[in-house]
Design a protein around this motif. Sequence first.
Motif, PDB file in Angstrom:
ATOM      1  N   CYS A  19       0.993  -1.135  -0.014  1.00 67.43           N
ATOM      2  CA  CYS A  19      -0.031   0.149   0.187  1.00 67.43           C
ATOM      3  C   CYS A  19       0.877   1.272  -0.096  1.00 67.43           C
ATOM      4  O   CYS A  19       0.642   2.241  -0.684  1.00 67.43           O
ATOM      5  CB  CYS A  19      -0.809  -0.139   1.219  1.00 67.43           C
ATOM      6  N   LEU A  20       1.866   1.247   1.008  1.00 64.32           N
ATOM      7  CA  LEU A  20       2.600   2.459   0.906  1.00 64.32           C
ATOM      8  C   LEU A  20       3.468   2.427  -0.399  1.00 64.32           C
ATOM      9  O   LEU A  20       3.690   3.873  -0.760  1.00 64.32           O
ATOM     10  CB  LEU A  20       4.048   2.198   2.249  1.00 64.32           C
ATOM     11  N   ALA A  35      -5.346   2.594  -1.698  1.00 61.36           N
ATOM     12  CA  ALA A  35      -4.276   2.512  -0.932  1.00 61.36           C
ATOM     13  C   ALA A  35      -4.409   2.788   0.430  1.00 61.36           C
ATOM     14  O   ALA A  35      -4.272   2.290   1.572  1.00 61.36           O
ATOM     15  CB  ALA A  35      -2.928   2.875  -1.289  1.00 61.36           C
ATOM     16  N   LEU A  36      -5.085   3.965   0.709  1.00 62.52           N
ATOM     17  CA  LEU A  36      -5.194   4.745   1.831  1.00 62.52           C
ATOM     18  C   LEU A  36      -6.506   3.859   2.743  1.00 62.52           C
ATOM     19  O   LEU A  36      -6.091   3.700   3.889  1.00 62.52           O
ATOM     20  CB  LEU A  36      -6.033   6.017   1.814  1.00 62.52           C
ATOM     21  N   LEU A  37      -7.295   3.271   1.734  1.00 62.71           N
ATOM     22  CA  LEU A  37      -8.548   2.373   2.752  1.00 62.71           C
ATOM     23  C   LEU A  37      -7.669   1.327   3.617  1.00 62.71           C
ATOM     24  O   LEU A  37      -7.951   0.939   4.600  1.00 62.71           O
ATOM     25  CB  LEU A  37      -9.336   1.960   1.759  1.00 62.71           C
ATOM     26  N   LEU A  38      -7.033   0.830   2.629  1.00 62.27           N
ATOM     27  CA  LEU A  38      -6.283  -0.616   3.358  1.00 62.27           C
ATOM     28  C   LEU A  38      -5.018   0.198   4.437  1.00 62.27           C
ATOM     29  O   LEU A  38      -4.799  -0.870   5.397  1.00 62.27           O
ATOM     30  CB  LEU A  38      -5.333  -1.141   2.175  1.00 62.27           C
ATOM     31  N   VAL A  39      -4.465   1.208   4.097  1.00 64.05           N
ATOM     32  CA  VAL A  39      -3.517   1.736   5.201  1.00 64.05           C
ATOM     33  C   VAL A  39      -4.230   1.929   6.572  1.00 64.05           C
ATOM     34  O   VAL A  39      -3.813   1.578   7.681  1.00 64.05           O
ATOM     35  CB  VAL A  39      -2.873   3.128   4.711  1.00 64.05           C
ATOM     36  N   ARG A  53       5.103   3.261  11.062  1.00 65.02           N
ATOM     37  CA  ARG A  53       4.354   4.749  11.188  1.00 65.02           C
ATOM     38  C   ARG A  53       5.307   5.645  10.597  1.00 65.02           C
ATOM     39  O   ARG A  53       4.613   6.655   9.832  1.00 65.02           O
ATOM     40  CB  ARG A  53       4.012   4.905  12.810  1.00 65.02           C
ATOM     41  N   ARG A  54       6.506   5.689  10.871  1.00 66.12           N
ATOM     42  CA  ARG A  54       7.357   6.632   9.993  1.00 66.12           C
ATOM     43  C   ARG A  54       7.269   6.489   8.393  1.00 66.12           C
ATOM     44  O   ARG A  54       7.322   7.404   7.661  1.00 66.12           O
ATOM     45  CB  ARG A  54       8.771   6.461  10.658  1.00 66.12           C
ATOM     46  N   ALA A  59       5.485   8.669   3.438  1.00 59.86           N
ATOM     47  CA  ALA A  59       4.828   8.542   2.115  1.00 59.86           C
ATOM     48  C   ALA A  59       3.610   9.336   2.029  1.00 59.86           C
ATOM     49  O   ALA A  59       3.246   9.821   0.756  1.00 59.86           O
ATOM     50  CB  ALA A  59       4.202   7.000   2.079  1.00 59.86           C
ATOM     51  N   ILE A  60       2.913   9.785   3.160  1.00 61.25           N
ATOM     52  CA  ILE A  60       1.881  10.691   2.920  1.00 61.25           C
ATOM     53  C   ILE A  60       2.135  12.146   3.382  1.00 61.25           C
ATOM     54  O   ILE A  60       1.647  13.079   2.591  1.00 61.25           O
ATOM     55  CB  ILE A  60       0.708  10.249   4.134  1.00 61.25           C
ATOM     56  N   GLY A  61       2.753  12.327   4.425  1.00 61.98           N
ATOM     57  CA  GLY A  61       3.078  13.793   5.022  1.00 61.98           C
ATOM     58  C   GLY A  61       1.741  14.192   5.747  1.00 61.98           C
ATOM     59  O   GLY A  61       0.582  13.451   5.879  1.00 61.98           O
TER      60      GLY A  61
END
Length: 709
Positions: A19-20, A35-39, A53-54, A59-61
């Motif tokens: 996902c990342l 991908a966000l839904l699975l994250v 988590r880091r 990946a997102i910020g």
Amino acid sequence: RLRSMASCAGEGRPTLRRCLAVLREASSDSEQLAALLLVTKAVRAGEVDARTRRQIFHAIGFTLPGRLLASREPPEGCPEHTFQALGLTLLACFCTDPQLAGHSQILNKIPTFNDVLLAPCSPDTSSMVDDAYQCLAAVLATRKGPKELVSKGTVSALCQAYVRRGAGSERALRLLEGLLAAAEARCWQRDAPHLLAVLGQLSDDFLSAGDMSKFELCEVLPRFIPLSPPLAQDPQGSECLHKLYKGLANILGSKLDQSQRDPALKLAACLVQACGSDWIPAGRAGSKFLALLVNLACVEVRLVLEEPDPVDVEGKKEVITACYVLIEMGIQECLNEEKPLLEEVQKIQLLRIMEEAFGAVIFYLRQVRQEELHDPFIFASVRILGAWMAEETSSLKQEICELLPFLVHYAKKLFEDGEAAASLPQPDGTPAGLGSSEGAHLPQDALRFLLPGFCHLTAEDKPRDILICEGAPALLCEYFLQQWQLLLPELSSPTPLTSTEMSLQTLCGIFLNLVVTAPDLIRRDECFSSLMDVLLKSLPILLPQKDHLVLAANIATLGLMMARILASSAVLHGTRPAKEFFRAAIRFLAEAHSTPGRGQAVAVAPAYEGAWPDVRELWLLGMQALAGCVPLVPWLPRAVLKARWLQGLAAALARGASLDPELLAAFQGVLAELAGACKTCKEVILSHQGREWANLYGMAVLEQRLSEQ
């Protein structure tokens, strides 16, 4: 790729890594959203460690969660708050990292978290509420968090969430407890009405509860009882106090075990610290409750301290400290003559019970070891004993005398440690004792609480001898200098009587006792020459400040009394400080009474009227001391003439001013010494018909001096 990811949805971390990768490489919003839904699914399932988590954050910020929170159009067929829920879950994930929780991007979202708590809750939004609480709790744990939360309205939001009793209301209460622990004054200044609403809810629950929750509330309620503003001055606050009184009366009037009684006593002590005895109603029920409170506190103190087991005492220090607060209220109420809550019979009974409790406190303090001296419980024990010694001067006298060496040693140890800590430089170069955080980490001041008792004890032979033998005079002289230095910055603006000024007044009382009862000590101990030097310099500074007249009277009188004993000392041989002191002392004595017209009574001057009950005895003693100084200080009569006090007084007496016997004796003492020591003074008195009015007023000693060649 998305179908492949979805097929691996149950595989945990490998799915999260894919996902990342998709998040970093996504070429469309739909890929990114999937991908966000699975994250977020993995995050909610608790499958994220610190390293992962880091990775999510890198990946997102903060930008993407911010866009999601701001979005108002959900995907087709999805609940209304889908995007906001995703954004909150990601921020809640980030907030588990303390560094990210304090980031400005998180702090800026505090109003959004507040809004989530206040929005109508439904099954679709329950996860958002959980995430908002998680974010707020993480922010609270950061250094800047409490201030940011208060300034951005979180106290109000949490109060409303709790009073509304919606989803997560218990979490709202825990967060409020944490905020009040970190920033109580700021919370009450900004959100008093909302906090009062919470206190009202808690006090309702406390009064109505009939199970163990009543005792659990005893632990929670103290955090919601402010020291300021006073609850009793607010109608809603008064109503809360009455419910708490009734609830406590129900509890303490029942048979309780230790685990139930302790939190009730601590809640009662908290109310006493905030409101004194104002929360206890007048009348028979109130007086019985107050007597019961003090009685229970005394019993608890005796049970723990009479035969102290170190393990038992350690576990009971908090509740015994609360008992000390209740006992101090008992002392004050036993002394209260205006609208007393207690009947005379109750006062007598309580004094006897408190005496037994203080016997236990003394016994405990006699067992204290050197390494325990900085234990806050020892300080609390010395403080409450000081309150007893200040008011009850005849009780436990032998036991207190035996404890005096420890008390002097303890006070000296804390004073010296405080002086050492205050002299340590801060990062900005200022001493630790100066600035807005003054005293935050300095040893506590035990002497302040012992001074009133020492003042009583220095008037009696045996305890005075012990105090002198233990070096108390030198310690008290050093303490006087320290307190004077603390007071100096306060003199420029009118302020209510501070503990510093009260300590200085009490110190003057102790030194006056020593001057009268141990003059040889004043002559031989170098610390009194140093004290005299401070007195000479302080009175000219203090006297012009009319808000400090009582302290000025104390310093003027003490300085004059000591000058009689130390007249041969170098500090009094016509030095500038000595001359300025005597000028100020003469001014203090001269300006105390207004100049009357013919046949009118000499009256207290308007500037002295408010303080006269506290100043009167000092003024009379100061007049005697000035008379004693006149033959010992050769230049003193000239100072009196220069002040024109003698001329004004002689003129008033020549006009037939009316004097009461006390004033008559005071004026005659000074006039007779001036006439005997100085030819010019004698001539001034004679030029104002001195022989005639000396005879008229029955001033036989002055008459004789005026007749001498």
